[in-house]
Design a protein around this motif. Structure first.
Motif, mmCIF file in Angstrom:
data_model
loop_
_atom_site.group_PDB
_atom_site.id
_atom_site.type_symbol
_atom_site.label_atom_id
_atom_site.label_comp_id
_atom_site.label_asym_id
_atom_site.label_seq_id
_atom_site.Cartn_x
_atom_site.Cartn_y
_atom_site.Cartn_z
ATOM 1 N N TYR A 9 0.837 -1.206 0.000
ATOM 2 C CA TYR A 9 0.000 0.000 0.000
ATOM 3 C C TYR A 9 0.871 1.255 0.000
ATOM 4 C CZ TYR A 9 -3.821 -3.186 1.214
ATOM 5 O OH TYR A 9 -4.737 -4.208 1.207
ATOM 6 N N ALA A 10 1.966 1.206 0.754
ATOM 7 C CA ALA A 10 2.901 2.341 0.781
ATOM 8 C C ALA A 10 3.484 2.583 -0.611
ATOM 9 C CB ALA A 10 4.016 2.084 1.792
ATOM 10 N N ILE A 15 0.916 4.319 -2.924
ATOM 11 C CA ILE A 15 0.810 5.761 -2.648
ATOM 12 C C ILE A 15 2.009 6.490 -3.233
ATOM 13 C CG2 ILE A 15 0.765 7.515 -0.831
ATOM 14 C CD1 ILE A 15 -0.658 5.417 0.952
ATOM 15 N N LEU A 16 3.196 5.917 -3.026
ATOM 16 C CA LEU A 16 4.428 6.528 -3.519
ATOM 17 C C LEU A 16 4.411 6.692 -5.035
ATOM 18 C CD1 LEU A 16 7.404 7.396 -2.755
ATOM 19 C CD2 LEU A 16 8.042 5.043 -3.318
ATOM 20 N N SER A 39 1.925 6.718 -7.092
ATOM 21 C CA SER A 39 0.868 7.553 -7.671
ATOM 22 C C SER A 39 1.396 8.960 -7.929
ATOM 23 C CB SER A 39 -0.353 7.595 -6.735
ATOM 24 O OG SER A 39 -0.024 8.185 -5.489
ATOM 25 N N LYS A 80 12.571 10.653 1.777
ATOM 26 C CA LYS A 80 11.346 11.442 1.634
ATOM 27 C C LYS A 80 11.685 12.924 1.422
ATOM 28 C CE LYS A 80 7.923 10.628 4.513
ATOM 29 N NZ LYS A 80 7.057 10.668 5.725
ATOM 30 N N THR A 107 2.155 15.388 -5.938
ATOM 31 C CA THR A 107 3.303 14.515 -5.698
ATOM 32 C C THR A 107 3.931 14.802 -4.338
ATOM 33 O OG1 THR A 107 3.751 14.377 -8.061
ATOM 34 C CG2 THR A 107 5.557 13.815 -6.586
ATOM 35 N N THR A 138 1.710 13.003 -1.771
ATOM 36 C CA THR A 138 1.882 11.542 -1.742
ATOM 37 C C THR A 138 3.236 11.151 -1.145
ATOM 38 O OG1 THR A 138 2.720 11.536 -4.033
ATOM 39 C CG2 THR A 138 0.363 11.175 -3.717
ATOM 40 N N THR A 139 4.260 11.984 -1.376
ATOM 41 C CA THR A 139 5.580 11.718 -0.803
ATOM 42 C C THR A 139 5.542 11.823 0.717
ATOM 43 O OG1 THR A 139 6.699 12.541 -2.789
ATOM 44 C CG2 THR A 139 7.988 12.455 -0.765
ATOM 45 N N TYR A 185 3.166 8.643 1.995
ATOM 46 C CA TYR A 185 3.241 7.256 1.520
ATOM 47 C C TYR A 185 3.528 6.248 2.624
ATOM 48 C CZ TYR A 185 8.272 6.436 1.919
ATOM 49 O OH TYR A 185 9.525 6.219 2.418
ATOM 50 N N ASP A 186 4.263 6.671 3.662
ATOM 51 C CA ASP A 186 4.674 5.717 4.691
ATOM 52 C C ASP A 186 3.652 5.557 5.816
ATOM 53 O OD1 ASP A 186 5.071 8.239 5.646
ATOM 54 O OD2 ASP A 186 7.108 7.921 6.374
#
Length: 393
Positions: A204-205, A208-209, A211, A271, A373, A376-377, A380-381
Motif C-alpha cells: 500500500y505504501a 501511494i508513492l 501515484s 522522503k 506529488t 503523496t511523498t 506514503y509511509d
C-alpha cells in the motif's frame, strides 16, 4: 563497485543509446514527416506506453519467476524483430503497430535491470540504483546528439541505428548476464515466498508513492512530445533540440558532485530528497512555460535536471527497501509501470490541452498537478505505522 554491476551499467548504457534514437523524435516524426496532429501522435504514444505498462508488470513477474537473464533476453529479441521490420517499413500503420510492440518489449527489460542491480548488490542501497540511473543518462547524453546528427542526414536512418544498438545489447546480455548470481538473502522464488507475504502495508505504501511518481512522469513526458514540437515551431532546430537532451545527460553525470553534499546530508531521508526534487521540477516547468528562445529551453532543462537527479534514484531505492523477499522484480515492475502510465497519459493530455488552451496554459495546468506529488511523498509511509520495524524515511 562489483564487476557484475558494471556489466549491468554497460548494458543499460547501450540500451538507452539505442532507444534515444527514437523517443525524442517520435512526435516530431509523426507530426512533421507523417503529417499527423499532436493529439493523434499522443494516442500513438499512449498505445506505446500502455504496452509498456503490460511489459513492465510482465518483466517484473518474469524476473521473480525465471530470473533476470531470461526476461531481459526475451525483451531484447522481441525488440530486435520489431526494429528489423521497422527499418524495412516505417509508414504510418506499421509504425503504430511496431512502436506499440517496442513499448511492450522495452517494458519487459527495464524492471529486470533495476531488480537485478538491487539483488546482485543489495548492500549498495541508493548507490546501486543511482549507477543504473547514471548509465541511463550517459546514454541520454550521447543518444539524442547522435540521433540529431543521423536525422539531419536522413530521418529514416534513426531506425537502423536503434536496431544496431539493440544487437550490441543482445551480445552484452547473452555473454554478461547469464552467470550473474543473485544474493540468496535478498531474492528467492516468488512462488515459494507468496505464503509468507501477509502484511500488505509495504505494498500500500508503494502504491501511494508511485501515484505521485506517475504524475511527475505525466508532466515530464511533455519534454519529448508537446515541448519538442513547440520548440521547433519557434525556430529551435532539430539538432539544437537534440542538444538540449545531451545537456540533460551530461549534467546528470558531471553534476553529481554538486548534489552530493545534499544527498549525503539527507542520506537516510529519502522522503526529504523527493520533496526537494519535486519543488525543483515545478520551478523548471514554470520556466519552460514562458520559454521563447533556445537559451530559455536550456535554462529550464538545467533546472529540471537537478530535480531529476534528486528524485529519480530515490524511487527504485524505496521500492527495493519496501519489497519482501522474492518480490523485488514485482515491486520494480510497479515503479516502472507508474512511470510508463505517466508517459502514456502525458502525450495525449498535453496534445489535447495545447489544442484547446495553448502551450503556456497546458504547461501551467499540468505543472500545478505536481503539488499532488509532494502530498503523496509526505504520506506514503502512513501504512507502515502498523509495522513494528522503524518506518522508512
Amino acid at each position: 563497485m562489483p564487476n557484475k554491476v558494471w556489466l549491468l551499467i554497460i548494458g543499460m548504457f547501450v540500451n538507452v543509446i539505442g532507444n534515444s534514437f527514437l523517443w525524442p523524435l517520435n512526435t516530431i516524426y509523426m507530426h512533421d514527416y507523417l503529417g499527423k496532429s499532436l493529439a493523434v501522435a499522443g494516442l500513438v504514444l499512449m498505445a506505446n506506453a500502455g504496452a509498456g505498462v503490460v511489459g513492465n508488470l510482465l518483466g517484473g513477474f518474469l524476473f521473480d519467476k525465471i530470473g533476470g537473464f531470461k526476461s531481459i533476453m526475451a525483451g531484447i529479441v522481441i525488440s530486435i524483430l520489431a526494429l528489423a521490420y521497422l527499418v524495412y517499413d516505417h509508414s504510418w500503420y506499421p509504425y503504430i503497430i511496431l512502436l506499440t510492440i517496442l513499448g511492450f518489449s522495452g517494458g519487459v527489460i527495464f524492471p529486470s535491470m533495476y531488480a537485478m542491480v538491487g539483488t546482485v548488490w543489495p548492500e549498495g542501497g541508493r548507490k546501486a540504483f543511482n549507477s543504473i540511473y547514471l548509465a541511463q543518462n550517459v546514454g541520454v547524453a550521447i543518444g539524442p546528439a547522435l540521433a540529431g546528427l543521423v536525422a539531419s542526414v536522413h530521418i529514416d536512418y534513426i531506425f537502423l541505428a536503434n536496431l544496431i544498438f539493440y544487437v550490441i545489447f543482445l551480445f552484452i546480455a547473452y555473454f554478461g548476464y547469464k552467470k550473474l548470481e543473485i544474493a540468496p538473502d535478498r531474492h528467492t522464488d516468488v512462488i515459494r515466498e507468496t505464503a509468507r507475504i501477509k502484511n500488505k502495508a509495504p505494498f500500500y505504501a508503494l502504491l501511494i508513492l508511485v501515484s505521485g511518481y506517475l504524475i511527475t512522469w505525466l508532466v515530464y513526458s511533455q519534454w519529448s512530445t508537446t515541448i519538442s514540437t513547440h520548440a521547433l515551431s519557434i525556430g529551435v532546430t532539430l539538432r539544437e533540440y537534440s542538444f538540449i537532451w545531451t545537456i540533460n545527460g551530461l549534467l546528470i553525470v558531471v553534476g553529481q558532485p554538486l548534489i552530493k553534499p545534499l544527498i549525503k546530508r539527507l542520506e537516510k531521508q529519502l522522503k526529504a530528497q523527493m520533496v526537494i526534487g519535486t519543488v525543483i521540477f515545478i520551478i523548471s516547468f514554470i520556466v519552460v512555460s514562458f520559454a521563447g528562445s533556445f537559451q530559455m529551453f536550456i535554462a529550464s532543462m538545467v533546472i529540471l535536471t537537478f530535480g531529476e537527479m534528486i528524485v529519480w534514484p530515490a524511487i527504485p531505492t524505496l521500492a527495493s527497501q519496501l519489497a519482501p523477499k522474492g518480490r523485488d522484480g514485482f515491486y520494480q515492475g510497479i515503479v516502472n509501470s507508474a512511470a510508463t502510465i505517466g508517459r502514456m497519459i502525458g502525450p495525449l493530455a498535453g496534445g489535447i490541452l495545447v489544442e484547446v488552451h495553448g502551450m503556456k496554459m497546458m504547461l501551467l495546468l499540468l505543472t500545478s498537478l505536481m503539488a499532488i506529488t509532494i502530498v503523496t511523498t509526505l504520506l506514503y509511509d502512513r501504512p507502515l505505522k502498523s509495522l513494528e520495524k522503524p518506518e522508512i524515511q
